[in-house]
Design an enzyme around this catalytic site. Structure first.
Site, mmCIF file in Angstrom:
data_model
loop_
_atom_site.group_PDB
_atom_site.id
_atom_site.type_symbol
_atom_site.label_atom_id
_atom_site.label_comp_id
_atom_site.label_asym_id
_atom_site.label_seq_id
_atom_site.Cartn_x
_atom_site.Cartn_y
_atom_site.Cartn_z
ATOM 1 N N LYS A 132 23.165 17.231 67.015
ATOM 2 C CA LYS A 132 23.403 15.781 67.041
ATOM 3 C C LYS A 132 22.511 15.129 68.101
ATOM 4 C CE LYS A 132 27.397 12.575 67.295
ATOM 5 N NZ LYS A 132 28.870 12.500 67.447
ATOM 6 N N SER B 150 31.450 9.927 63.879
ATOM 7 C CA SER B 150 30.093 9.527 64.180
ATOM 8 C C SER B 150 29.049 10.605 63.907
ATOM 9 C CB SER B 150 29.987 9.119 65.654
ATOM 10 O OG SER B 150 30.233 10.232 66.495
ATOM 11 N N SER C 126 35.102 12.628 65.480
ATOM 12 C CA SER C 126 33.728 12.574 64.990
ATOM 13 C C SER C 126 33.138 13.872 64.454
ATOM 14 C CB SER C 126 32.809 12.035 66.078
ATOM 15 O OG SER C 126 32.889 10.643 66.076
HETATM 16 N N1 GLN Z 1 35.480 7.038 65.116
HETATM 17 C C1 GLN Z 1 35.981 7.141 66.453
HETATM 18 C C2 GLN Z 1 35.435 6.045 67.308
HETATM 19 O O1 GLN Z 1 34.643 5.276 66.843
HETATM 20 C C3 GLN Z 1 35.684 8.483 67.015
HETATM 21 C C4 GLN Z 1 34.313 8.622 67.523
HETATM 22 C C5 GLN Z 1 34.017 9.963 68.072
HETATM 23 O O2 GLN Z 1 34.800 10.909 67.910
HETATM 24 N N2 GLN Z 1 32.893 10.062 68.739
HETATM 25 O O3 GLN Z 1 35.782 5.939 68.457
#
Ligand code: GLN
Length: 482
Positions: free
Chosen positions: A78, A153, A177
């Site tokens: 990532k 994400s 995410s």
């Molecule tokens: N979708 C969640 C957020 O926007 C989790 C993001 C993540 O785990 N990095 O905070």
């Protein structure tokens, strides 16, 4: 060699038996990437040294040298995990041109184990999002249906594995995410217990919630990969000394006697009936195989989303403070320091990141700290207690990973609250710091669905056991996009 189906385990066997050369393996992945990455947009940078590294692996095999646990295995990282000498941008314009001067600990360990980093994966800007649409590099598409989102994400990492760009990838999970995109793309996603994996070299989003996790096709592969990256690191004070001795091949192949908790609060009215059926079918399968199913109650999880959307922005807003555009990254000169900051941050950060900086700064400001931040921390403690109480009665907890299958691109983009709701089942594990795994269960309308399994802190073994067993009696994880 069917690169859509190859697992880490297959690659290790294939290379050591001489069934294929590493250079041909890497070529096959690179060709597939060349063919499809332009439309899927899962990788933001593709390695230009992967073939040389593969040749070196072939030479070592020919010379009977040890190639390491992941010798010759391609992996994607990532874009918020640092790779020495490479650009790393966290999906953000504000880090444009920023070169990493060191390797993240996980990368150092991957390299030592012989893995070949094939590219850097697209992501929501600084991991803030659930659809990979907030990326400065444009959205990633879901390989199962390119008009839909891959989740986020870490949508790029999930799409990499599902589209056959690599057999595995790393992502980060602050509120879901890793698990949510794994669920939406039909692959296995593992978020370890907070502290199992070093965060050194991971761009911080919300430091008390962030963990690096894995994307693979099988649970056994997740174990192999996790064992390479996990363990105490003197550069991350929150990482923990482990004394696990799990051997992937020797994980208990039954669920006989295991107690599975199914919390009422996660199967609320209004949730997608088909997803509920898919998950409950999986639960029945475990019951038929000897597991004991217990209905449990976790009364405080209904406050999890609200608490998360206070705690996370508070931590994220202070973490974003370091990106001032003065020493590296995007810079927009204004009249004086204040104006330069205003312009740099205003132009360099996207809307979602700015929204969270404002929410967090507000919640932490004098007068609001007690009303919001401290209260949210108290709720977090109560949620943690719900988990502690549940684990007095059950070994693992099963829920859906995501309340819906992958949605259309742009469908929720302008509606942050609806977008936030897609994390409703995953954020509790981060708040409670417990490990959680998403494995594919029966699809709905031809789109993948994830089964979420959660266990006690540092009891990843139980996740591996249930996940591996479920994959041994089902074939959902073997399905690939058309
Ligand atoms: N979708 C969640 C957020 O926007 C989790 C993001 C993540 O785990 N990095 O905070």
């Amino acid at each position: 060699m069917d690169i859509f189906k190859l697992t880490i385990k297959d690659i290790r066997a294939g290379l050591s038996n001489g069934d294929f050369k590493c250079v041909d393996l890497v070529k096959a992945y690179l060709e597939n990437i060349k063919l499809k990455n332009e439309s899927i947009n899962a990788l933001v940078r593709i390695s230009d040294t992967a073939l040389d590294e593969a040749r070196e692996i072939d030479r070592r095999i020919a010379d009977n040298e040890d190639i390491g646990v992941l010798g010759g295995v391609p992996i994607a990282i990532k874009d918020n995990i640092l790779l020495e000498g490479k650009e790393a941008t966290g999906g953000s314009q504000i880090l444009e041109g920023h070169m990493s001067v060191y390797d993240a600990t996980v990368v150092e360990r991957l390299k030592k184990a012989g893995a070949i980093i094939i590219g850097q994966a697209n992501m929501d800007e600084f991991a803030m999002g659930s659809s990979t649409e907030t990326s400065h590099f444009g959205p990633t598409k879901n390989p199962w249906n390119e008009s839909r989102v891959p989740g986020g994400s870490s949508g790029g990492s999930a799409a990499v594995v599902s589209a056959g760009f690599a057999p595995c990838a790393l992502g980060s999970d602050t509120g879901g995410s890793v698990r949510q995109p794994a669920s939406l793309c039909g692959v296995v996603g593992l978020k370890p217990t907070y502290g199992r994996v070093s965060r050194y070299g991971l761009m911080s989003m919300a430091s008390s919630l962030d963990q690096i996790g894995t994307f693979t096709k099988t649970v056994e592969d997740a174990v192999i990969l996790m064992q390479v990256i996990e363990g105490k690191d003197s550069k991350d004070g929150t990482s923990v000394e482990l004394n696990d001795t799990t051997v992937p091949e020797l994980i208990d192949s039954s669920v006989e006697g295991l107690v599975v908790g199914v919390p009422d609060e996660y199967f609320v009215e209004g949730m997608d009936e088909e997803i509920k059926k898919s998950v409950m079918d999986a639960v029945s399968k475990l019951e038929e195989s000897g597991a004991k199913i217990e209905k449990i109650s976790m009364p405080h999880v209904k406050y999890a989303l609200a608490a998360y959307y206070i705690i996370m922005p508070c931590e994220a807003s202070s973490n974003m403070g370091r990106f001032d555009g003065l020493r590296y990254g995007y810079h927009s000169e204004g009249s004086g320091l204040r104006d330069t900051y205003r312009r740099t941050k205003g132009e360099g950060f996207g809307e979602e990141v700015q929204r969270r900086i404002m929410l967090g700064t507000h919640a932490l400001s004098a007068g609001y700290y007690d009303a919001y931040y401290r209260k949210a921390l108290k709720v977090r403690t109560l949620i943690k207690k719900d988990f502690d109480d549940a684990y007095k009665k059950v070994d693992v907890i099963i829920t859906p990973t995501s309340p819906s299958v992958a949605w259309e691109l742009n469908e929720k983009f302008d509606d942050p609250v609806t977008m936030y709701l897609s994390d409703i089942y995953t954020i509790t594990a981060n708040l409670a710091t417990v490990p959680a795994l998403s494995v594919p269960c029966r699809p709905v309308d031809g789109m993948p669905v994830g089964l979420q399994i959660m266990a006690k802190p540092f009891d990843e073994y139980s996740l591996y056991r249930v996940g591996k067993f479920y994959q041994s009696i089902t074939e959902w994880h073997q399905q690939t996009p058309a």
